[in-house]
Design a protein around this motif. Sequence first.
Motif, PDB file in Angstrom:
ATOM      1  N   LYS A 103       0.839  -1.207   0.000  1.00  0.00           N
ATOM      2  CA  LYS A 103       0.000   0.000   0.000  1.00  0.00           C
ATOM      3  C   LYS A 103       0.871   1.254   0.000  1.00  0.00           C
ATOM      4  O   LYS A 103       1.791   1.384   0.800  1.00  0.00           O
ATOM      5  CB  LYS A 103      -0.920   0.023   1.224  1.00  0.00           C
ATOM      6  N   GLN A 104       0.570   2.168  -0.908  1.00  0.00           N
ATOM      7  CA  GLN A 104       1.288   3.441  -1.009  1.00  0.00           C
ATOM      8  C   GLN A 104       0.847   4.369   0.119  1.00  0.00           C
ATOM      9  O   GLN A 104      -0.339   4.532   0.373  1.00  0.00           O
ATOM     10  CB  GLN A 104       0.984   4.093  -2.360  1.00  0.00           C
ATOM     11  N   ARG A 105       1.810   4.981   0.797  1.00  0.00           N
ATOM     12  CA  ARG A 105       1.512   5.945   1.859  1.00  0.00           C
ATOM     13  C   ARG A 105       2.352   7.191   1.644  1.00  0.00           C
ATOM     14  O   ARG A 105       3.502   7.112   1.234  1.00  0.00           O
ATOM     15  CB  ARG A 105       1.819   5.349   3.216  1.00  0.00           C
ATOM     16  N   ASN A 106       1.775   8.349   1.952  1.00  0.00           N
ATOM     17  CA  ASN A 106       2.485   9.613   1.795  1.00  0.00           C
ATOM     18  C   ASN A 106       3.439   9.883   2.954  1.00  0.00           C
ATOM     19  O   ASN A 106       4.414  10.609   2.798  1.00  0.00           O
ATOM     20  CB  ASN A 106       1.508  10.776   1.673  1.00  0.00           C
ATOM     21  N   GLU A 107       3.134   9.328   4.089  1.00  0.00           N
ATOM     22  CA  GLU A 107       4.004   9.494   5.253  1.00  0.00           C
ATOM     23  C   GLU A 107       3.791   8.296   6.170  1.00  0.00           C
ATOM     24  O   GLU A 107       2.759   7.643   6.129  1.00  0.00           O
ATOM     25  CB  GLU A 107       3.686  10.779   6.013  1.00  0.00           C
ATOM     26  N   VAL A 108       4.791   8.024   6.985  1.00  0.00           N
ATOM     27  CA  VAL A 108       4.676   6.907   7.905  1.00  0.00           C
ATOM     28  C   VAL A 108       5.612   7.150   9.091  1.00  0.00           C
ATOM     29  O   VAL A 108       6.685   7.731   8.948  1.00  0.00           O
ATOM     30  CB  VAL A 108       4.982   5.558   7.209  1.00  0.00           C
ATOM     31  N   PHE A 109       5.168   6.709  10.250  1.00  0.00           N
ATOM     32  CA  PHE A 109       5.983   6.797  11.458  1.00  0.00           C
ATOM     33  C   PHE A 109       7.238   5.967  11.270  1.00  0.00           C
ATOM     34  O   PHE A 109       7.179   4.853  10.755  1.00  0.00           O
ATOM     35  CB  PHE A 109       5.171   6.284  12.653  1.00  0.00           C
ATOM     36  N   PHE A 110       8.381   6.496  11.715  1.00  0.00           N
ATOM     37  CA  PHE A 110       9.633   5.764  11.602  1.00  0.00           C
ATOM     38  C   PHE A 110      10.211   5.394  12.971  1.00  0.00           C
ATOM     39  O   PHE A 110      10.510   4.245  13.231  1.00  0.00           O
ATOM     40  CB  PHE A 110      10.653   6.569  10.799  1.00  0.00           C
ATOM     41  N   ALA A 111      10.368   6.375  13.862  1.00  0.00           N
ATOM     42  CA  ALA A 111      10.957   6.090  15.174  1.00  0.00           C
ATOM     43  C   ALA A 111      10.595   7.198  16.163  1.00  0.00           C
ATOM     44  O   ALA A 111      10.324   8.331  15.771  1.00  0.00           O
ATOM     45  CB  ALA A 111      12.478   5.983  15.075  1.00  0.00           C
ATOM     46  N   SER A 112      10.629   6.834  17.454  1.00  0.00           N
ATOM     47  CA  SER A 112      10.435   7.847  18.498  1.00  0.00           C
ATOM     48  C   SER A 112      11.085   7.381  19.788  1.00  0.00           C
ATOM     49  O   SER A 112      11.350   6.191  19.985  1.00  0.00           O
ATOM     50  CB  SER A 112       8.948   8.133  18.733  1.00  0.00           C
ATOM     51  N   VAL A 113      11.331   8.342  20.639  1.00  0.00           N
ATOM     52  CA  VAL A 113      11.824   8.077  21.985  1.00  0.00           C
ATOM     53  C   VAL A 113      11.022   8.968  22.923  1.00  0.00           C
ATOM     54  O   VAL A 113      10.719  10.114  22.601  1.00  0.00           O
ATOM     55  CB  VAL A 113      13.353   8.323  22.105  1.00  0.00           C
ATOM     56  N   ILE A 114      10.624   8.413  24.071  1.00  0.00           N
ATOM     57  CA  ILE A 114       9.799   9.160  25.013  1.00  0.00           C
ATOM     58  C   ILE A 114      10.101   8.711  26.442  1.00  0.00           C
ATOM     59  O   ILE A 114      10.343   7.523  26.687  1.00  0.00           O
ATOM     60  CB  ILE A 114       8.294   8.983  24.687  1.00  0.00           C
TER      61      ILE A 114
ATOM     62  N   HIS B 224      10.104   4.176  32.631  1.00  0.00           N
ATOM     63  CA  HIS B 224      11.085   3.743  31.638  1.00  0.00           C
ATOM     64  C   HIS B 224      11.210   4.777  30.518  1.00  0.00           C
ATOM     65  O   HIS B 224      10.407   5.697  30.414  1.00  0.00           O
ATOM     66  CB  HIS B 224      10.683   2.384  31.049  1.00  0.00           C
ATOM     67  N   VAL B 225      12.232   4.580  29.699  1.00  0.00           N
ATOM     68  CA  VAL B 225      12.374   5.358  28.473  1.00  0.00           C
ATOM     69  C   VAL B 225      11.966   4.438  27.338  1.00  0.00           C
ATOM     70  O   VAL B 225      12.533   3.355  27.161  1.00  0.00           O
ATOM     71  CB  VAL B 225      13.828   5.835  28.269  1.00  0.00           C
ATOM     72  N   GLY B 226      10.950   4.850  26.583  1.00  0.00           N
ATOM     73  CA  GLY B 226      10.473   4.028  25.475  1.00  0.00           C
ATOM     74  C   GLY B 226      11.143   4.426  24.173  1.00  0.00           C
ATOM     75  O   GLY B 226      11.279   5.612  23.875  1.00  0.00           O
ATOM     76  N   PHE B 227      11.563   3.421  23.418  1.00  0.00           N
ATOM     77  CA  PHE B 227      12.110   3.639  22.085  1.00  0.00           C
ATOM     78  C   PHE B 227      11.279   2.801  21.124  1.00  0.00           C
ATOM     79  O   PHE B 227      11.166   1.584  21.291  1.00  0.00           O
ATOM     80  CB  PHE B 227      13.583   3.231  22.015  1.00  0.00           C
ATOM     81  N   TYR B 228      10.687   3.448  20.143  1.00  0.00           N
ATOM     82  CA  TYR B 228       9.793   2.782  19.205  1.00  0.00           C
ATOM     83  C   TYR B 228      10.366   2.957  17.797  1.00  0.00           C
ATOM     84  O   TYR B 228      10.709   4.068  17.412  1.00  0.00           O
ATOM     85  CB  TYR B 228       8.388   3.375  19.312  1.00  0.00           C
ATOM     86  N   TYR B 229      10.448   1.855  17.064  1.00  0.00           N
ATOM     87  CA  TYR B 229      11.142   1.851  15.775  1.00  0.00           C
ATOM     88  C   TYR B 229      10.370   0.981  14.788  1.00  0.00           C
ATOM     89  O   TYR B 229      10.001  -0.150  15.108  1.00  0.00           O
ATOM     90  CB  TYR B 229      12.559   1.310  16.000  1.00  0.00           C
ATOM     91  N   MET B 230      10.103   1.513  13.601  1.00  0.00           N
ATOM     92  CA  MET B 230       9.415   0.784  12.542  1.00  0.00           C
ATOM     93  C   MET B 230      10.362   0.631  11.365  1.00  0.00           C
ATOM     94  O   MET B 230      10.397   1.486  10.479  1.00  0.00           O
ATOM     95  CB  MET B 230       8.183   1.548  12.073  1.00  0.00           C
ATOM     96  N   PRO B 231      11.149  -0.434  11.322  1.00  0.00           N
ATOM     97  CA  PRO B 231      12.177  -0.548  10.280  1.00  0.00           C
ATOM     98  C   PRO B 231      11.689  -1.016   8.920  1.00  0.00           C
ATOM     99  O   PRO B 231      12.416  -0.934   7.957  1.00  0.00           O
ATOM    100  CB  PRO B 231      13.116  -1.590  10.859  1.00  0.00           C
ATOM    101  N   SER B 232      10.464  -1.480   8.786  1.00  0.00           N
ATOM    102  CA  SER B 232      10.031  -2.085   7.523  1.00  0.00           C
ATOM    103  C   SER B 232       9.476  -1.074   6.531  1.00  0.00           C
ATOM    104  O   SER B 232       8.356  -1.167   6.069  1.00  0.00           O
ATOM    105  CB  SER B 232       8.976  -3.160   7.808  1.00  0.00           C
ATOM    106  N   ILE B 233      10.297  -0.112   6.161  1.00  0.00           N
ATOM    107  CA  ILE B 233       9.904   0.900   5.189  1.00  0.00           C
ATOM    108  C   ILE B 233      10.623   0.630   3.879  1.00  0.00           C
ATOM    109  O   ILE B 233      11.841   0.469   3.848  1.00  0.00           O
ATOM    110  CB  ILE B 233      10.238   2.317   5.691  1.00  0.00           C
ATOM    111  N   HIS B 234       9.866   0.586   2.793  1.00  0.00           N
ATOM    112  CA  HIS B 234      10.438   0.443   1.451  1.00  0.00           C
ATOM    113  C   HIS B 234      10.135   1.725   0.700  1.00  0.00           C
ATOM    114  O   HIS B 234       9.004   1.984   0.346  1.00  0.00           O
ATOM    115  CB  HIS B 234       9.824  -0.760   0.729  1.00  0.00           C
ATOM    116  N   ARG B 235      11.135   2.537   0.480  1.00  0.00           N
ATOM    117  CA  ARG B 235      10.932   3.813  -0.212  1.00  0.00           C
ATOM    118  C   ARG B 235      10.733   3.600  -1.689  1.00  0.00           C
ATOM    119  O   ARG B 235      11.314   2.710  -2.280  1.00  0.00           O
ATOM    120  CB  ARG B 235      12.120   4.730   0.031  1.00  0.00           C
ATOM    121  N   THR B 236       9.908   4.481  -2.292  1.00  0.00           N
ATOM    122  CA  THR B 236       9.690   4.406  -3.737  1.00  0.00           C
ATOM    123  C   THR B 236      10.296   5.602  -4.406  1.00  0.00           C
ATOM    124  O   THR B 236      10.639   6.568  -3.803  1.00  0.00           O
ATOM    125  CB  THR B 236       8.190   4.349  -4.066  1.00  0.00           C
TER     126      THR B 236
END
Length: 75
Positions: free
Chosen positions: A47-58, A63-75
């Motif tokens: 599915k084509q998306r114009n933007e997508v979450f990649f990573a965050s730290v909070i 605790h300190v949360g680190f969230y990471y979405m590595p499965s991005i395929h750029r077009t």
Amino acid sequence: MKTDFVEIFQTIRASLQPYATVGFSNRVNSETSFDLWSDKNVVIEGKQRNEVFFASVIIQKGHVGFYYMPSIHRT
């Protein structure tokens, strides 16, 4: 807020910040939260998306949360 949490947060945020100039932008950049979003079109599960979450730290309560979405395929 625990000092260790602040140090951990600042270290991770400093590692992520350079990416804000190479195809990612941040929507939140505060003393307790930082995130990155893709600025380019991406394809996720076909599915084509114009933007997508990649990573965050909070900093959370316990605790300190680190969230990471590595499965991005750029077009």
